[in-house]
Motif scaffolding. Sequence first.
Motif, mmCIF file in Angstrom:
data_model
loop_
_atom_site.group_PDB
_atom_site.id
_atom_site.type_symbol
_atom_site.label_atom_id
_atom_site.label_comp_id
_atom_site.label_asym_id
_atom_site.label_seq_id
_atom_site.Cartn_x
_atom_site.Cartn_y
_atom_site.Cartn_z
ATOM 1 N N VAL A 89 0.818 -1.218 0.000
ATOM 2 C CA VAL A 89 0.000 0.000 0.000
ATOM 3 C C VAL A 89 0.856 1.274 0.000
ATOM 4 O O VAL A 89 1.876 1.348 0.690
ATOM 5 C CB VAL A 89 -0.994 -0.015 1.201
ATOM 6 N N THR A 90 0.455 2.229 -0.830
ATOM 7 C CA THR A 90 1.120 3.538 -0.894
ATOM 8 C C THR A 90 0.042 4.607 -0.999
ATOM 9 O O THR A 90 -0.902 4.459 -1.778
ATOM 10 C CB THR A 90 2.022 3.631 -2.150
ATOM 11 N N ALA A 91 0.174 5.645 -0.223
ATOM 12 C CA ALA A 91 -0.820 6.734 -0.237
ATOM 13 C C ALA A 91 -0.723 7.512 -1.550
ATOM 14 O O ALA A 91 0.343 7.543 -2.178
ATOM 15 C CB ALA A 91 -0.577 7.659 0.939
ATOM 16 N N PRO A 92 -1.807 8.167 -1.963
ATOM 17 C CA PRO A 92 -1.730 8.988 -3.176
ATOM 18 C C PRO A 92 -0.733 10.139 -3.003
ATOM 19 O O PRO A 92 -0.603 10.674 -1.909
ATOM 20 C CB PRO A 92 -3.157 9.548 -3.319
ATOM 21 N N ASN A 93 -0.055 10.459 -4.085
ATOM 22 C CA ASN A 93 0.879 11.586 -4.080
ATOM 23 C C ASN A 93 0.123 12.849 -4.516
ATOM 24 O O ASN A 93 -0.338 12.935 -5.659
ATOM 25 C CB ASN A 93 2.028 11.266 -5.052
ATOM 26 N N LYS A 94 0.005 13.788 -3.595
ATOM 27 C CA LYS A 94 -0.795 14.998 -3.866
ATOM 28 C C LYS A 94 -0.203 15.841 -4.996
ATOM 29 O O LYS A 94 -0.892 16.681 -5.577
ATOM 30 C CB LYS A 94 -0.902 15.839 -2.596
ATOM 31 N N ASN A 95 1.082 15.639 -5.282
ATOM 32 C CA ASN A 95 1.734 16.439 -6.330
ATOM 33 C C ASN A 95 1.788 15.721 -7.686
ATOM 34 O O ASN A 95 2.423 16.210 -8.618
ATOM 35 C CB ASN A 95 3.163 16.795 -5.905
ATOM 36 N N SER A 96 1.143 14.564 -7.784
ATOM 37 C CA SER A 96 1.206 13.805 -9.043
ATOM 38 C C SER A 96 0.307 14.445 -10.103
ATOM 39 O O SER A 96 -0.630 15.195 -9.784
ATOM 40 C CB SER A 96 0.761 12.363 -8.792
ATOM 41 N N ALA A 97 0.601 14.081 -11.365
ATOM 42 C CA ALA A 97 -0.231 14.578 -12.470
ATOM 43 C C ALA A 97 -1.641 14.023 -12.338
ATOM 44 O O ALA A 97 -2.625 14.700 -12.660
ATOM 45 C CB ALA A 97 0.392 14.145 -13.802
ATOM 46 N N LEU A 98 -1.749 12.789 -11.830
ATOM 47 C CA LEU A 98 -3.080 12.199 -11.641
ATOM 48 C C LEU A 98 -3.882 13.001 -10.617
ATOM 49 O O LEU A 98 -5.080 13.246 -10.814
ATOM 50 C CB LEU A 98 -2.955 10.738 -11.174
ATOM 51 N N ALA A 99 -3.228 13.427 -9.548
ATOM 52 C CA ALA A 99 -3.917 14.213 -8.516
ATOM 53 C C ALA A 99 -4.487 15.501 -9.122
ATOM 54 O O ALA A 99 -5.627 15.886 -8.817
ATOM 55 C CB ALA A 99 -2.967 14.529 -7.368
ATOM 56 N N SER A 100 -3.729 16.135 -10.018
ATOM 57 C CA SER A 100 -4.214 17.364 -10.664
ATOM 58 C C SER A 100 -5.419 17.065 -11.542
ATOM 59 O O SER A 100 -6.428 17.789 -11.492
ATOM 60 C CB SER A 100 -3.136 17.995 -11.547
ATOM 61 N N ALA A 101 -5.319 15.990 -12.349
ATOM 62 C CA ALA A 101 -6.430 15.626 -13.245
ATOM 63 C C ALA A 101 -7.666 15.260 -12.431
ATOM 64 O O ALA A 101 -8.795 15.619 -12.786
ATOM 65 C CB ALA A 101 -6.024 14.464 -14.148
ATOM 66 N N ALA A 102 -7.455 14.546 -11.307
ATOM 67 C CA ALA A 102 -8.578 14.125 -10.464
ATOM 68 C C ALA A 102 -9.229 15.335 -9.795
ATOM 69 O O ALA A 102 -10.455 15.422 -9.691
ATOM 70 C CB ALA A 102 -8.109 13.124 -9.418
ATOM 71 N N ALA A 103 -8.404 16.286 -9.375
ATOM 72 C CA ALA A 103 -8.942 17.492 -8.711
ATOM 73 C C ALA A 103 -9.785 18.291 -9.695
ATOM 74 O O ALA A 103 -10.840 18.832 -9.342
ATOM 75 C CB ALA A 103 -7.792 18.336 -8.172
ATOM 76 N N GLU A 104 -9.323 18.332 -10.941
ATOM 77 C CA GLU A 104 -10.054 19.060 -11.971
ATOM 78 C C GLU A 104 -11.425 18.422 -12.224
ATOM 79 O O GLU A 104 -12.423 19.098 -12.407
ATOM 80 C CB GLU A 104 -9.225 19.036 -13.258
ATOM 81 N N LYS A 105 -11.424 17.079 -12.199
ATOM 82 C CA LYS A 105 -12.671 16.366 -12.510
ATOM 83 C C LYS A 105 -13.586 16.230 -11.299
ATOM 84 O O LYS A 105 -14.792 16.419 -11.398
ATOM 85 C CB LYS A 105 -12.324 14.983 -13.080
ATOM 86 N N TYR A 106 -13.028 15.877 -10.157
ATOM 87 C CA TYR A 106 -13.871 15.535 -9.003
ATOM 88 C C TYR A 106 -13.799 16.551 -7.869
ATOM 89 O O TYR A 106 -14.451 16.369 -6.836
ATOM 90 C CB TYR A 106 -13.517 14.132 -8.491
ATOM 91 N N GLY A 107 -13.026 17.595 -8.057
ATOM 92 C CA GLY A 107 -12.958 18.665 -7.067
ATOM 93 C C GLY A 107 -12.476 18.179 -5.712
ATOM 94 O O GLY A 107 -11.694 17.234 -5.627
ATOM 95 N N GLU A 108 -12.981 18.802 -4.682
ATOM 96 C CA GLU A 108 -12.507 18.511 -3.323
ATOM 97 C C GLU A 108 -12.840 17.106 -2.870
ATOM 98 O O GLU A 108 -12.173 16.546 -2.009
ATOM 99 C CB GLU A 108 -13.136 19.511 -2.344
ATOM 100 N N LYS A 109 -13.885 16.567 -3.442
ATOM 101 C CA LYS A 109 -14.332 15.220 -3.054
ATOM 102 C C LYS A 109 -13.212 14.192 -3.271
ATOM 103 O O LYS A 109 -13.008 13.309 -2.435
ATOM 104 C CB LYS A 109 -15.546 14.861 -3.912
ATOM 105 N N GLY A 110 -12.516 14.326 -4.353
ATOM 106 C CA GLY A 110 -11.371 13.455 -4.613
ATOM 107 C C GLY A 110 -11.719 12.176 -5.340
ATOM 108 O O GLY A 110 -12.880 11.750 -5.382
ATOM 109 N N LEU A 111 -10.678 11.574 -5.908
ATOM 110 C CA LEU A 111 -10.847 10.379 -6.745
ATOM 111 C C LEU A 111 -11.302 9.164 -5.934
ATOM 112 O O LEU A 111 -12.218 8.449 -6.322
ATOM 113 C CB LEU A 111 -9.528 10.084 -7.477
ATOM 114 N N GLU A 112 -10.663 8.936 -4.786
ATOM 115 C CA GLU A 112 -11.019 7.731 -4.014
ATOM 116 C C GLU A 112 -12.488 7.770 -3.582
ATOM 117 O O GLU A 112 -13.204 6.772 -3.711
ATOM 118 C CB GLU A 112 -10.106 7.573 -2.791
ATOM 119 N N ALA A 113 -12.940 8.908 -3.094
ATOM 120 C CA ALA A 113 -14.347 9.024 -2.669
ATOM 121 C C ALA A 113 -15.275 8.779 -3.847
ATOM 122 O O ALA A 113 -16.325 8.147 -3.706
ATOM 123 C CB ALA A 113 -14.593 10.401 -2.066
ATOM 124 N N HIS A 114 -14.863 9.263 -5.031
ATOM 125 C CA HIS A 114 -15.693 9.054 -6.215
ATOM 126 C C HIS A 114 -15.724 7.569 -6.597
ATOM 127 O O HIS A 114 -16.786 7.034 -6.915
ATOM 128 C CB HIS A 114 -15.193 9.905 -7.384
#
Length: 205
Positions: A89-114
């Motif tokens: 297990v590894t926690a999500p990296n808040k600075n990753s490109a995926l984190a940016s794309a996920a924030a754009e799509k799912y906002g504050e809720k985040g990818l995991e919650a979605h």
Amino acid sequence: MMWDMQYTAKQFNLPVMNGLSEKQIKVHLALYEGYVKNVNLIMEKLKVLQEADNEGSAYLMAELRRRFAFEFDGMRMHEYYFDQFESGVTAPNKNSALASAAAEKYGEKGLEAHIREVAGSRGIGWVVVYSDLVAKTIHTVFVNDHELGQLAGLPILLALDLWEHAYMVDYVPAEKKNYIDAFFANLNWSIVEKRFDEAMKISAT
Ligand SMILES: [Fe+2]
């Protein structure tokens, strides 16, 4: 000759899992190996029928070709699934490109919650997160049957198996939520982030 190629079941380097027993993983891996075996079997049967060049085999061959996606996607989806647990297990990296794309799509809720929300859909299937290289976004989809309902040509970032065989050794159906907790308690997010980075590299070329 390429026609003779065979797929080999991957060996996954899995750590001791959180909330998923060794027996559960063993049963699930055996099911994966069954898909690999049947992908090879369909290719072999098609080869034999093709070489026999018998007009009467047309229906049989057509049905085998229709069946191919069930076995192939079953094989490949489980490779996406088990790969995600390698190295632990590894926690999500808040600075990753995926984190940016996920924030754009799912906002504050985040990818995991979605993903958890989509995973709550009734019925069996998969939650699949894809990267759309054309629209530069990600999509989270519930795929009932893995040979149907996949998004064509989109690289897969994450695959959450929600067929009951994925958790019935350890949990009853009413405990699906506990299995989803276990999935995230084992997920190596760096692998998901790497898949996104790789997909972006392809889209840049
Ligand atoms: Fe499965």
